[in-house]
Design an enzyme around this catalytic site. Sequence first.
Site, PDB file in Angstrom:
ATOM      1  N   ASP A 202       0.913  -1.096   0.022  1.00 27.06           N
ATOM      2  CA  ASP A 202      -0.050  -0.149   0.035  1.00 27.06           C
ATOM      3  C   ASP A 202       1.058   1.338   0.072  1.00 27.06           C
ATOM      4  O   ASP A 202       0.632   2.217  -0.737  1.00 27.06           O
ATOM      5  CB  ASP A 202      -0.813  -0.151   1.349  1.00 27.06           C
ATOM      6  CG  ASP A 202      -1.746   1.164   1.231  1.00 27.06           C
ATOM      7  OD1 ASP A 202      -2.854   1.255   0.704  1.00 27.06           O
ATOM      8  OD2 ASP A 202      -1.409   2.207   2.182  1.00 27.06           O
ATOM      9  N   LYS A 206       1.445   4.361  -3.022  1.00 28.93           N
ATOM     10  CA  LYS A 206       1.199   5.671  -2.665  1.00 28.93           C
ATOM     11  C   LYS A 206       2.297   6.262  -2.973  1.00 28.93           C
ATOM     12  O   LYS A 206       2.346   7.443  -3.629  1.00 28.93           O
ATOM     13  CB  LYS A 206       0.842   5.951  -1.317  1.00 28.93           C
ATOM     14  CG  LYS A 206      -0.745   5.314  -1.019  1.00 28.93           C
ATOM     15  CD  LYS A 206      -0.715   5.338   0.597  1.00 28.93           C
ATOM     16  CE  LYS A 206      -2.190   4.798   0.761  1.00 28.93           C
ATOM     17  NZ  LYS A 206      -2.432   4.559   2.167  1.00 28.93           N
TER      18      LYS A 206
HETATM   19  N1  HSE Z   1      -5.312   0.864   3.963  1.00 32.28           N
HETATM   20  C1  HSE Z   1      -4.829   2.002   3.900  1.00 32.28           C
HETATM   21  C2  HSE Z   1      -3.966   2.360   5.234  1.00 32.28           C
HETATM   22  C3  HSE Z   1      -5.843   2.955   4.017  1.00 32.28           C
HETATM   23  O1  HSE Z   1      -3.845   1.683   6.152  1.00 32.28           O
HETATM   24  O2  HSE Z   1      -3.474   3.567   5.461  1.00 32.28           O
HETATM   25  C4  HSE Z   1      -6.222   3.225   2.417  1.00 32.28           C
HETATM   26  O3  HSE Z   1      -5.434   3.827   1.621  1.00 32.28           O
END
Ligand code: HSE
Length: 431
Positions: A202, A206
């Site tokens: 994740d 980003k």
């Molecule tokens: N799963 C992500 C986090 C949130 O824990 O930051 C969505 O981007």
Amino acid sequence: MENNTVKVGLVGFGTIGGGVADILLNKKEEIRRKTGKAIELVKICDKDTASDRGVQIPDGILTDDLSEIINSPLDIVIELIGGLEPARTFVLNFLKAGKDVVTANKALVANHGPELFDEARRLGRTIAFEASVCGGIPILSSIASSLQANTIKSIDAICNGTSNFILSQMEGKGADYDGAVKEAQRLGYAEANPSMDVDGTDAVQKLTIMAQLAFGVKTDWKSIPRTGIDIVKSLDIRFARKLGKRIRLLATAKRVSGGVELKVSPTLVPETSPLAKVCDAFNAVQIIGDFVGPVFYQGLGAGRKPTASAVCSDVIDTALGRTRITFDALNLWGPGRESVPAVDPNQTSETAYLRLKVEDHPGVLAKTTGILGQHGVSISSLLQEADDDSSGANLIILTHEAPSGSLAAAIEEINSSSFVLEKTVKMSVRD
Ligand code: HSE
């Protein structure tokens, strides 16, 4: 969008979708007063038309039939189903049907940005995606607009709330890892598959989006060095404290000679630094620009309300025509956009924290430090303690700054040595 009434459809009526509907339906008057636009949520599509989302919606707007979105005269469609497919196909179809798109889907933008943005340009449409990075923190618009006079030198981001929440729980409460993951899921922070949170996927997706905006870096997120918090143990938190540090999952982009260094790694940061003070599910981003110097943003990066705040801000910007201006000017992933290359990870250098589990025999320490020395890696400090679960010992080694390739080669040689009981763990260290 000349008209003062802007018609909006929402696809994906889950946790975030509920928050978006709440804003668009219940703040409609306030938004109209502030912007002069009547933004009307006229269709919501989801497979599940029965569950309560904690928001009152007008009769007849919820459907499970996507063709009602495609065929309605909507100006904007919000995509909140997440994941790659069918989200990619849906977005392409919305663009073809003449709708501008707002999405919170970082996986989609990180994986299919070039294709989707090209298609939007070809069709004269726009895509807005503020909510895809750090939820409620307006970080993408800051990079793209407010800081545009700067050459960005570096970005350090705590951009996975679930990881930060787990680290905080381990740090503050000695919490159990699985319980912390479940709580993050219950609060709506974690991904449907939380392994993407804890293995750094994740965060690296980003980072890819921020790096495209800040530096024009076009890189496959899979090629960026990535370590998640699933390697962190309570003993690391304890040792970090002894060293005057806290562990945070940092997604880092740093301009260096020849390009931009990109990395996601649990990182020991000084306990006095602003990043060390970011706790629970908060996200934070520190950007250093050549003129502005360091700027620090902090806020909730996930969850229903903060993410809905970012999504609706994109809807308003699109309705007002602001998205069109930045979308055209940025030319993301487009031909002719300035592009700084990502540097080869083996050509970078770093200060490392190494945790080794080794047999507790005479000569093991000498062999370990010998291997590091042969690869040109110099040690700045070393701690040892007996391992609770085996007859071995945990060795914690802090290195001086060393070439990443040399560190990797030394770790490989250490891991293949007969005295090593577990794969060596490496984290980054900041002074
Ligand atoms: N799963 C992500 C986090 C949130 O824990 O930051 C969505 O981007």
